[in-house]
Design a protein around this motif. Structure first.
Motif, PDB file in Angstrom:
ATOM      1  N   ALA A 151       0.822  -1.205   0.000  1.00  0.00           N
ATOM      2  CA  ALA A 151       0.000   0.000   0.000  1.00  0.00           C
ATOM      3  C   ALA A 151       0.859   1.259   0.000  1.00  0.00           C
ATOM      4  CB  ALA A 151      -0.905   0.006   1.230  1.00  0.00           C
ATOM      5  N   ARG A 152       0.254   2.321  -0.529  1.00  0.00           N
ATOM      6  CA  ARG A 152       0.885   3.643  -0.469  1.00  0.00           C
ATOM      7  C   ARG A 152      -0.214   4.672  -0.258  1.00  0.00           C
ATOM      8  NH1 ARG A 152       0.545   2.104  -5.630  1.00  0.00           N
ATOM      9  NH2 ARG A 152      -0.022   3.597  -7.249  1.00  0.00           N
ATOM     10  N   VAL A 153       0.105   5.672   0.522  1.00  0.00           N
ATOM     11  CA  VAL A 153      -0.857   6.727   0.848  1.00  0.00           C
ATOM     12  C   VAL A 153      -0.677   7.868  -0.149  1.00  0.00           C
ATOM     13  CG1 VAL A 153      -1.660   8.332   2.617  1.00  0.00           C
ATOM     14  CG2 VAL A 153      -0.801   6.062   3.288  1.00  0.00           C
ATOM     15  N   LEU A 154      -1.790   8.254  -0.761  1.00  0.00           N
ATOM     16  CA  LEU A 154      -1.806   9.371  -1.701  1.00  0.00           C
ATOM     17  C   LEU A 154      -2.427  10.578  -1.015  1.00  0.00           C
ATOM     18  CD1 LEU A 154      -3.132   7.497  -4.881  1.00  0.00           C
ATOM     19  CD2 LEU A 154      -0.758   7.863  -4.186  1.00  0.00           C
ATOM     20  N   PRO A 155      -2.229  11.755  -1.576  1.00  0.00           N
ATOM     21  CA  PRO A 155      -2.822  12.948  -0.956  1.00  0.00           C
ATOM     22  C   PRO A 155      -4.343  12.963  -1.112  1.00  0.00           C
ATOM     23  CG  PRO A 155      -1.717  13.519  -3.008  1.00  0.00           C
ATOM     24  CD  PRO A 155      -1.409  12.076  -2.740  1.00  0.00           C
ATOM     25  N   PRO A 156      -5.015  13.734  -0.274  1.00  0.00           N
ATOM     26  CA  PRO A 156      -6.469  13.874  -0.387  1.00  0.00           C
ATOM     27  C   PRO A 156      -6.871  14.277  -1.809  1.00  0.00           C
ATOM     28  CG  PRO A 156      -5.691  14.951   1.600  1.00  0.00           C
ATOM     29  CD  PRO A 156      -4.468  14.556   0.813  1.00  0.00           C
ATOM     30  N   GLY A 157      -8.006  13.716  -2.264  1.00  0.00           N
ATOM     31  CA  GLY A 157      -8.529  14.075  -3.578  1.00  0.00           C
ATOM     32  C   GLY A 157      -7.849  13.401  -4.748  1.00  0.00           C
ATOM     33  N   ALA A 158      -6.958  12.441  -4.496  1.00  0.00           N
ATOM     34  CA  ALA A 158      -6.284  11.745  -5.592  1.00  0.00           C
ATOM     35  C   ALA A 158      -7.320  11.062  -6.494  1.00  0.00           C
ATOM     36  CB  ALA A 158      -5.294  10.724  -5.042  1.00  0.00           C
ATOM     37  N   GLU A 159      -6.976  10.869  -7.745  1.00  0.00           N
ATOM     38  CA  GLU A 159      -7.896  10.361  -8.762  1.00  0.00           C
ATOM     39  C   GLU A 159      -8.642   9.085  -8.355  1.00  0.00           C
ATOM     40  OE1 GLU A 159      -9.575   8.164 -11.855  1.00  0.00           O
ATOM     41  OE2 GLU A 159      -7.681   7.505 -10.987  1.00  0.00           O
ATOM     42  N   PRO A 160      -8.024   8.118  -7.678  1.00  0.00           N
ATOM     43  CA  PRO A 160      -8.772   6.904  -7.349  1.00  0.00           C
ATOM     44  C   PRO A 160     -10.014   7.111  -6.472  1.00  0.00           C
ATOM     45  CG  PRO A 160      -6.432   6.484  -7.189  1.00  0.00           C
ATOM     46  CD  PRO A 160      -6.601   7.965  -7.365  1.00  0.00           C
ATOM     47  N   VAL A 161     -10.207   8.305  -5.921  1.00  0.00           N
ATOM     48  CA  VAL A 161     -11.447   8.577  -5.181  1.00  0.00           C
ATOM     49  C   VAL A 161     -12.649   8.352  -6.098  1.00  0.00           C
ATOM     50  CG1 VAL A 161     -12.833  10.430  -4.153  1.00  0.00           C
ATOM     51  CG2 VAL A 161     -10.476  10.095  -3.432  1.00  0.00           C
ATOM     52  N   SER A 162     -12.484   8.617  -7.381  1.00  0.00           N
ATOM     53  CA  SER A 162     -13.589   8.427  -8.327  1.00  0.00           C
ATOM     54  C   SER A 162     -14.015   6.963  -8.399  1.00  0.00           C
ATOM     55  CB  SER A 162     -13.206   8.946  -9.717  1.00  0.00           C
ATOM     56  OG  SER A 162     -12.169   8.157 -10.280  1.00  0.00           O
ATOM     57  N   TRP A 163     -13.107   6.029  -8.130  1.00  0.00           N
ATOM     58  CA  TRP A 163     -13.470   4.612  -8.112  1.00  0.00           C
ATOM     59  C   TRP A 163     -14.469   4.346  -6.990  1.00  0.00           C
ATOM     60  CZ3 TRP A 163      -8.048   1.813  -8.064  1.00  0.00           C
ATOM     61  CH2 TRP A 163      -7.260   2.307  -9.113  1.00  0.00           C
ATOM     62  N   LEU A 164     -14.234   4.983  -5.833  1.00  0.00           N
ATOM     63  CA  LEU A 164     -15.131   4.814  -4.687  1.00  0.00           C
ATOM     64  C   LEU A 164     -16.488   5.455  -4.957  1.00  0.00           C
ATOM     65  CD1 LEU A 164     -12.486   5.598  -1.965  1.00  0.00           C
ATOM     66  CD2 LEU A 164     -13.578   3.383  -2.318  1.00  0.00           C
ATOM     67  N   VAL A 165     -16.475   6.627  -5.560  1.00  0.00           N
ATOM     68  CA  VAL A 165     -17.724   7.327  -5.885  1.00  0.00           C
ATOM     69  C   VAL A 165     -18.559   6.479  -6.847  1.00  0.00           C
ATOM     70  CG1 VAL A 165     -18.689   9.384  -6.987  1.00  0.00           C
ATOM     71  CG2 VAL A 165     -16.741   9.606  -5.424  1.00  0.00           C
ATOM     72  N   ALA A 166     -17.904   5.812  -7.787  1.00  0.00           N
ATOM     73  CA  ALA A 166     -18.623   4.966  -8.741  1.00  0.00           C
ATOM     74  C   ALA A 166     -19.245   3.735  -8.070  1.00  0.00           C
ATOM     75  CB  ALA A 166     -17.681   4.530  -9.865  1.00  0.00           C
ATOM     76  N   LYS A 167     -18.644   3.254  -6.999  1.00  0.00           N
ATOM     77  CA  LYS A 167     -19.139   2.028  -6.341  1.00  0.00           C
ATOM     78  C   LYS A 167     -20.179   2.321  -5.266  1.00  0.00           C
ATOM     79  CE  LYS A 167     -17.641  -2.203  -4.031  1.00  0.00           C
ATOM     80  NZ  LYS A 167     -16.514  -3.046  -3.632  1.00  0.00           N
ATOM     81  N   TYR A 168     -20.033   3.411  -4.530  1.00  0.00           N
ATOM     82  CA  TYR A 168     -20.888   3.696  -3.375  1.00  0.00           C
ATOM     83  C   TYR A 168     -21.679   4.984  -3.593  1.00  0.00           C
ATOM     84  CZ  TYR A 168     -17.892   0.251  -1.107  1.00  0.00           C
ATOM     85  OH  TYR A 168     -17.204  -0.895  -0.794  1.00  0.00           O
ATOM     86  N   SER A 169     -23.000   4.865  -3.653  1.00  0.00           N
ATOM     87  CA  SER A 169     -23.847   6.050  -3.846  1.00  0.00           C
ATOM     88  C   SER A 169     -23.710   7.028  -2.673  1.00  0.00           C
ATOM     89  CB  SER A 169     -25.305   5.635  -4.021  1.00  0.00           C
ATOM     90  OG  SER A 169     -25.789   4.975  -2.857  1.00  0.00           O
ATOM     91  N   GLN A 170     -23.311   6.540  -1.510  1.00  0.00           N
ATOM     92  CA  GLN A 170     -23.147   7.405  -0.337  1.00  0.00           C
ATOM     93  C   GLN A 170     -22.067   8.465  -0.558  1.00  0.00           C
ATOM     94  OE1 GLN A 170     -23.225   4.092  -0.428  1.00  0.00           O
ATOM     95  NE2 GLN A 170     -24.365   3.244   1.281  1.00  0.00           N
ATOM     96  N   TYR A 171     -21.180   8.233  -1.509  1.00  0.00           N
ATOM     97  CA  TYR A 171     -20.117   9.194  -1.802  1.00  0.00           C
ATOM     98  C   TYR A 171     -20.490  10.187  -2.908  1.00  0.00           C
ATOM     99  CZ  TYR A 171     -16.821   6.336   0.923  1.00  0.00           C
ATOM    100  OH  TYR A 171     -16.167   5.656   1.913  1.00  0.00           O
ATOM    101  N   ALA A 172     -21.630  10.024  -3.523  1.00  0.00           N
ATOM    102  CA  ALA A 172     -22.003  10.881  -4.661  1.00  0.00           C
ATOM    103  C   ALA A 172     -21.997  12.358  -4.283  1.00  0.00           C
ATOM    104  CB  ALA A 172     -23.368  10.478  -5.200  1.00  0.00           C
ATOM    105  N   ASP A 173     -22.612  12.697  -3.153  1.00  0.00           N
ATOM    106  CA  ASP A 173     -22.689  14.093  -2.729  1.00  0.00           C
ATOM    107  C   ASP A 173     -21.528  14.527  -1.849  1.00  0.00           C
ATOM    108  OD1 ASP A 173     -25.091  14.502  -4.082  1.00  0.00           O
ATOM    109  OD2 ASP A 173     -26.279  13.817  -2.362  1.00  0.00           O
ATOM    110  N   ARG A 174     -20.798  13.547  -1.327  1.00  0.00           N
ATOM    111  CA  ARG A 174     -19.703  13.875  -0.415  1.00  0.00           C
ATOM    112  C   ARG A 174     -18.556  12.874  -0.585  1.00  0.00           C
ATOM    113  NH1 ARG A 174     -20.247  14.808   6.093  1.00  0.00           N
ATOM    114  NH2 ARG A 174     -18.155  15.631   6.395  1.00  0.00           N
ATOM    115  N   PRO A 175     -17.746  13.048  -1.631  1.00  0.00           N
ATOM    116  CA  PRO A 175     -16.609  12.143  -1.837  1.00  0.00           C
ATOM    117  C   PRO A 175     -15.610  12.253  -0.686  1.00  0.00           C
ATOM    118  CG  PRO A 175     -17.009  13.491  -3.784  1.00  0.00           C
ATOM    119  CD  PRO A 175     -17.845  14.055  -2.671  1.00  0.00           C
TER     120      PRO A 175
END
Length: 133
Positions: free
Chosen positions: A90-114
């Protein structure tokens, strides 16, 4: 279960357990929401209630990047049992890194608040799994 089947079952799961180890060898296990792309698993520190965003899992990864994830399915009919594991680095990326979009695509709970805090990407080197059938 083949590595490909383990990856598919793991990716479809809604929650996994993340295992990390501190610099002094103390294990730490927590549930995480996650997303998979190829041989990478991503999770982030999100807005779910926490006492701090300086989490032990992040400190552990900083000192020892070897991690393990486990997702599983339970049923009273034990022929339906399964688990899938992803071992990687594992490696820690800074807040807002591109892979956050992967989570938004999987979980509707992140749609309004990534997730707005640290993002962790794991390069998986081994997929393993088991099924009761």
């Amino acid at each position: 279960m083949t590595p490909e089947e383990a990856r598919e079952r793991f990716a479809a799961a809604r929650v996994a357990r993340l295992a990390t180890v501190s610099a002094s060898g103390i294990p730490h296990l927590v549930p995480v929401t996650f997303a998979v792309r190829g041989d990478q698993v991503v999770f982030a520190v999100d807005h779910k209630p926490k006492s701090t965003t300086a989490l032990r899992r992040l400190a552990n990864i900083a000192s020892n990047p070897a991690v393990c994830f486990l997702a599983d399915g339970y049923a009273e009919d034990w022929s339906q049992l399964w688990w899938a594991r992803a071992d990687g680095t594992a490696r820690v990326l800074p807040p807002g890194a591109e892979p956050v979009s992967w989570l938004v695509a999987k979980y509707s709970q992140y749609a309004d608040r990534p997730p707005e805090h640290a993002v962790v990407v794991t390069d998986v080197h081994t997929w393993r799994g088991w099924t009761g059938s």
